[in-house]
Design a protein around this motif. Sequence first.
Motif, PDB file in Angstrom:
ATOM      1  N   GLY A  99       0.783  -1.302   0.007  1.00 37.10           N
ATOM      2  CA  GLY A  99      -0.123  -0.191   0.041  1.00 37.10           C
ATOM      3  C   GLY A  99       0.681   1.103  -0.314  1.00 37.10           C
ATOM      4  O   GLY A  99       2.119   1.314   0.012  1.00 37.10           O
ATOM      5  N   ILE A 100       0.069   2.275   0.018  1.00 37.46           N
ATOM      6  CA  ILE A 100       0.871   3.648   0.234  1.00 37.46           C
ATOM      7  C   ILE A 100      -0.072   4.473   1.049  1.00 37.46           C
ATOM      8  O   ILE A 100      -1.238   4.437   1.202  1.00 37.46           O
ATOM      9  CB  ILE A 100       0.772   4.498  -1.296  1.00 37.46           C
ATOM     10  CG1 ILE A 100       1.666   3.726  -2.395  1.00 37.46           C
ATOM     11  CG2 ILE A 100       1.349   6.021  -1.390  1.00 37.46           C
ATOM     12  CD1 ILE A 100       1.394   4.148  -3.692  1.00 37.46           C
ATOM     13  N   LYS A 101       0.680   5.407   1.763  1.00 39.32           N
ATOM     14  CA  LYS A 101       0.223   6.172   2.855  1.00 39.32           C
ATOM     15  C   LYS A 101       0.663   7.310   2.889  1.00 39.32           C
ATOM     16  O   LYS A 101       1.928   7.475   2.604  1.00 39.32           O
ATOM     17  CB  LYS A 101      -0.106   5.422   3.956  1.00 39.32           C
ATOM     18  CG  LYS A 101       1.235   4.996   4.779  1.00 39.32           C
ATOM     19  CD  LYS A 101       1.176   4.223   6.284  1.00 39.32           C
ATOM     20  CE  LYS A 101       2.396   3.820   6.805  1.00 39.32           C
ATOM     21  NZ  LYS A 101       2.412   3.160   8.163  1.00 39.32           N
ATOM     22  N   ASN A 102       0.054   8.331   3.819  1.00 38.17           N
ATOM     23  CA  ASN A 102       0.668   9.413   4.251  1.00 38.17           C
ATOM     24  C   ASN A 102       0.017   9.726   5.719  1.00 38.17           C
ATOM     25  O   ASN A 102      -0.861   8.866   6.224  1.00 38.17           O
ATOM     26  CB  ASN A 102       0.600  10.810   3.479  1.00 38.17           C
ATOM     27  CG  ASN A 102      -1.219  10.928   3.092  1.00 38.17           C
ATOM     28  OD1 ASN A 102      -2.025  10.729   3.659  1.00 38.17           O
ATOM     29  ND2 ASN A 102      -1.156  11.775   2.231  1.00 38.17           N
ATOM     30  N   ASP A 103      -0.168  10.958   6.232  1.00 34.88           N
ATOM     31  CA  ASP A 103      -0.554  11.287   7.636  1.00 34.88           C
ATOM     32  C   ASP A 103      -1.891  11.003   7.869  1.00 34.88           C
ATOM     33  O   ASP A 103      -2.520  10.973   8.779  1.00 34.88           O
ATOM     34  CB  ASP A 103      -0.049  12.542   7.894  1.00 34.88           C
ATOM     35  CG  ASP A 103       1.520  12.715   8.186  1.00 34.88           C
ATOM     36  OD1 ASP A 103       2.114  11.498   8.456  1.00 34.88           O
ATOM     37  OD2 ASP A 103       2.111  13.646   8.200  1.00 34.88           O
ATOM     38  N   VAL A 104      -2.696  11.407   6.507  1.00 36.54           N
ATOM     39  CA  VAL A 104      -4.242  11.365   6.642  1.00 36.54           C
ATOM     40  C   VAL A 104      -5.098  10.427   5.556  1.00 36.54           C
ATOM     41  O   VAL A 104      -6.242  10.308   5.749  1.00 36.54           O
ATOM     42  CB  VAL A 104      -4.771  12.852   6.384  1.00 36.54           C
ATOM     43  CG1 VAL A 104      -4.481  13.798   7.425  1.00 36.54           C
ATOM     44  CG2 VAL A 104      -4.351  13.244   4.918  1.00 36.54           C
ATOM     45  N   PHE A 105      -4.194   9.609   4.864  1.00 35.36           N
ATOM     46  CA  PHE A 105      -4.791   8.736   3.892  1.00 35.36           C
ATOM     47  C   PHE A 105      -4.028   7.301   3.810  1.00 35.36           C
ATOM     48  O   PHE A 105      -2.762   7.330   3.930  1.00 35.36           O
ATOM     49  CB  PHE A 105      -4.963   9.539   2.513  1.00 35.36           C
ATOM     50  CG  PHE A 105      -5.291   8.672   1.375  1.00 35.36           C
ATOM     51  CD1 PHE A 105      -6.794   8.593   1.271  1.00 35.36           C
ATOM     52  CD2 PHE A 105      -4.723   7.967   0.444  1.00 35.36           C
ATOM     53  CE1 PHE A 105      -7.278   7.674   0.256  1.00 35.36           C
ATOM     54  CE2 PHE A 105      -5.188   7.194  -0.665  1.00 35.36           C
ATOM     55  CZ  PHE A 105      -6.596   6.942  -0.573  1.00 35.36           C
ATOM     56  N   LYS A 106      -4.596   6.383   3.482  1.00 38.84           N
ATOM     57  CA  LYS A 106      -3.978   5.043   3.223  1.00 38.84           C
ATOM     58  C   LYS A 106      -4.787   4.017   2.335  1.00 38.84           C
ATOM     59  O   LYS A 106      -6.209   4.212   2.325  1.00 38.84           O
ATOM     60  CB  LYS A 106      -3.765   4.253   4.525  1.00 38.84           C
ATOM     61  CG  LYS A 106      -3.247   2.998   4.594  1.00 38.84           C
ATOM     62  CD  LYS A 106      -2.754   2.341   5.996  1.00 38.84           C
ATOM     63  CE  LYS A 106      -4.141   1.988   6.602  1.00 38.84           C
ATOM     64  NZ  LYS A 106      -3.802   1.246   7.889  1.00 38.84           N
ATOM     65  N   VAL A 107      -4.100   3.547   1.420  1.00 36.87           N
ATOM     66  CA  VAL A 107      -4.736   2.576   0.646  1.00 36.87           C
ATOM     67  C   VAL A 107      -3.890   1.104   0.595  1.00 36.87           C
ATOM     68  O   VAL A 107      -2.666   1.367   0.398  1.00 36.87           O
ATOM     69  CB  VAL A 107      -5.074   3.054  -0.738  1.00 36.87           C
ATOM     70  CG1 VAL A 107      -3.839   3.605  -1.533  1.00 36.87           C
ATOM     71  CG2 VAL A 107      -5.918   2.074  -1.758  1.00 36.87           C
ATOM     72  N   GLN A 108      -4.475   0.183   0.733  1.00 38.29           N
ATOM     73  CA  GLN A 108      -3.820  -1.223   0.594  1.00 38.29           C
ATOM     74  C   GLN A 108      -4.445  -2.204  -0.235  1.00 38.29           C
ATOM     75  O   GLN A 108      -5.768  -2.277  -0.024  1.00 38.29           O
ATOM     76  CB  GLN A 108      -3.117  -1.343   1.965  1.00 38.29           C
ATOM     77  CG  GLN A 108      -4.494  -1.860   2.881  1.00 38.29           C
ATOM     78  CD  GLN A 108      -3.977  -2.117   4.444  1.00 38.29           C
ATOM     79  OE1 GLN A 108      -3.160  -1.226   4.885  1.00 38.29           O
ATOM     80  NE2 GLN A 108      -4.253  -2.961   4.988  1.00 38.29           N
ATOM     81  N   VAL A 109      -3.633  -3.216  -0.462  1.00 41.47           N
ATOM     82  CA  VAL A 109      -4.560  -4.203  -1.362  1.00 41.47           C
ATOM     83  C   VAL A 109      -3.787  -5.635  -1.212  1.00 41.47           C
ATOM     84  O   VAL A 109      -2.511  -5.797  -0.923  1.00 41.47           O
ATOM     85  CB  VAL A 109      -4.293  -3.923  -2.836  1.00 41.47           C
ATOM     86  CG1 VAL A 109      -5.033  -5.064  -3.448  1.00 41.47           C
ATOM     87  CG2 VAL A 109      -4.744  -2.749  -3.416  1.00 41.47           C
TER      88      VAL A 109
END
Length: 312
Positions: A99-109
């Motif tokens: 996945g990819i994330k920052n301080d306010v958003f995350k997406v994972q598969v």
Amino acid sequence: MKKLPLALAIGIIAASSSVNAATVYDNKGLKFKVDGDIQIQLRQRVGDDEELHVDYDDSELKFKLGYDIGSGYTAFAESHFDTGKDRDGAVESEETFVGIKNDVFKVQVGRMDYVTDDFATEKGIEEPLAESAFETGEVDGDDVILVEAKAGPVKIALSHDLGARNETDADEFSSTDLYITGKFGPVKAGFAYQDLEEDANTQSETVGVNLKAKLGPVSLAADYSEKEFDQDALTDIEVTNLSAGFKVAPTTKTHIGFTSESPEVGEDVDGWYANVVYKFPKAKKVSVFAELQDTDEDDTDVGYLVGMRVKF
């Protein structure tokens, strides 16, 4: 560290007695961590003429990779393995995702729990009854896409299981789960929803609300969830949890809790549990514990367990 072979580094860290998660490598934007969790207990389940046995509750090893890809974003990958469930010694991959994330958003598969798996507020070491109505259906999958976003005190998490590995020519499978939480001072509230299609003949919707509050040394929690099936032949169910936790000493905490299952057809079942956990002052990720639990079903004896948990 640059000159150490990675396998040697993993072995050194895993064998250490550090109370923190082991950071094996941290250099040039790459961070590699290893977490471990082993819990073994002597347990006699609630029931009629149950036998005392050794229960391997957890035997987990988690590998976590993170890359700083710039602009405040991190690319990550994790694999969680469980070695305690298969008597033949096979290692099972419980969760594996990127996945990819920052301080306010995350997406994972990948393979992972649904977001509603975090819903229940029950604090038993083991559960005398189902944790929630969500647990009566699928709680994890192989084809999951998860998205999470934060806005101030509110967090919204959504997961969808494509269900491709579960499908046959005669079956369909999918699950869409939503979990919204908000933290306001000492109180945290949550709403959860699941639309689950287990196969062509089993579809259900589950909703739930929960509430948690921390008032000094006391933690209080409650949740309610209900599952409704689209098919009249299947039995809807409601589950309610109440729990309270008390810190009786800096190293010792106890929980008491009540769980109620109310099926639309059949008798209601109530259960209770009481436990105590002691963490060693010099190694807080090493703990010993004990628990009593029972239900009001006929011809059942009180269940109990004692055990030890080691994490790193």
